[in-house]
Design a protein around this motif. Structure first.
Motif, PDB file in Angstrom:
ATOM      1  N   HIS A  36      37.202  52.463  51.200  1.00 55.90           N
ATOM      2  CA  HIS A  36      35.741  53.344  51.264  1.00 55.90           C
ATOM      3  C   HIS A  36      34.867  52.906  50.057  1.00 55.90           C
ATOM      4  O   HIS A  36      34.074  53.848  49.934  1.00 55.90           O
ATOM      5  N   GLU A  37      35.386  52.202  49.294  1.00 58.20           N
ATOM      6  CA  GLU A  37      34.750  52.277  47.717  1.00 58.20           C
ATOM      7  C   GLU A  37      33.237  51.194  47.960  1.00 58.20           C
ATOM      8  O   GLU A  37      33.334  50.531  48.837  1.00 58.20           O
ATOM      9  N   ASP A  38      32.390  51.851  47.396  1.00 57.99           N
ATOM     10  CA  ASP A  38      31.119  51.082  47.363  1.00 57.99           C
ATOM     11  C   ASP A  38      30.822  50.251  46.280  1.00 57.99           C
ATOM     12  O   ASP A  38      31.965  50.270  45.322  1.00 57.99           O
ATOM     13  N   LEU A  39      29.983  49.449  46.033  1.00 53.52           N
ATOM     14  CA  LEU A  39      29.996  48.383  44.811  1.00 53.52           C
ATOM     15  C   LEU A  39      29.676  48.899  43.571  1.00 53.52           C
ATOM     16  O   LEU A  39      30.445  48.499  42.603  1.00 53.52           O
ATOM     17  N   ALA A  40      28.932  50.103  43.126  1.00 50.74           N
ATOM     18  CA  ALA A  40      29.210  50.779  41.994  1.00 50.74           C
ATOM     19  C   ALA A  40      30.442  51.420  41.599  1.00 50.74           C
ATOM     20  O   ALA A  40      30.920  51.192  40.433  1.00 50.74           O
ATOM     21  N   ALA A  44      32.625  49.673  38.509  1.00 50.76           N
ATOM     22  CA  ALA A  44      33.081  50.746  37.571  1.00 50.76           C
ATOM     23  C   ALA A  44      34.666  50.568  37.179  1.00 50.76           C
ATOM     24  O   ALA A  44      34.947  50.872  36.068  1.00 50.76           O
ATOM     25  N   GLU A  45      35.541  50.311  38.087  1.00 49.33           N
ATOM     26  CA  GLU A  45      36.842  49.839  37.844  1.00 49.33           C
ATOM     27  C   GLU A  45      37.043  48.986  36.667  1.00 49.33           C
ATOM     28  O   GLU A  45      36.564  47.792  36.401  1.00 49.33           O
ATOM     29  N   PRO A  46      37.987  49.318  35.844  1.00 47.27           N
ATOM     30  CA  PRO A  46      38.429  48.523  34.604  1.00 47.27           C
ATOM     31  C   PRO A  46      39.359  47.247  34.943  1.00 47.27           C
ATOM     32  O   PRO A  46      40.502  47.371  34.262  1.00 47.27           O
TER      33      PRO A  46
END
Length: 145
Positions: A36-40, A44-46
């Motif tokens: 369900h994650e969006d591109l932003a 943002a994930e390290p």
């Protein structure tokens, strides 16, 4: 197949969604956060990313991990549903293991995701524990020391 470092983009997000949709079907639960994650949020994930491209240059798989001086945590492994069972996931994980340089490597997957569990076990990972991360959603953790 060609393995390269990649950065998160829309194609990777689409691949991630398609791959986690398959896992959701396998485990019977669609509450997998990356589904369900969006591109932003993805950007943002390290995470460090490797991508697998086919002969035509299409992205057919990717793996992401976080690392510290003593640990490598494989965070995501995604393969294009049309390219499953071709060794893409295995190749990507083996590349991360090679880059780990002897550090402990950990990974988690849905407890009911037999294909992923089989992959990790065949690569020498040892089952550590099963954890109910939210009611009814179980995750299995592995390590390779």
């Amino acid at each position: 197949m060609h393995i390269t470092d990649i950065k998160p983009d829309q194609r990777l997000l689409d691949l991630q969604h398609a791959s986690y949709a398959i896992e959701a079907q396998i485990i019977g639960d669609d509450r997998i956060p990356p589904l369900h994650e969006d591109l932003a949020a993805l950007k943002a994930e390290p995470l460090l990313w490797l991508g697998a491209r086919n002969e035509a240059g299409d992205l057919v798989g990717a793996v992401a991990w976080e690392e510290t001086p003593g640990l490598v945590d494989i965070n995501r492994l995604v393969v294009d549903p049309g390219a499953l069972r071709q060794g893409i996931g295995r190749t990507l994980v083996k590349e991360v293991l090679a880059r780990a340089g002897g550090r402990k490597v950990i990974v988690s997957t849905g407890r009911g995701n037999t294909p992923a569990r089989t992959l990790y076990e065949r690569l020498g990972f040892t089952h550590v524990e099963d954890v109910e991360v939210i009611p009814g959603l179980w995750v299995t953790s592995y390590e390779l020391v």
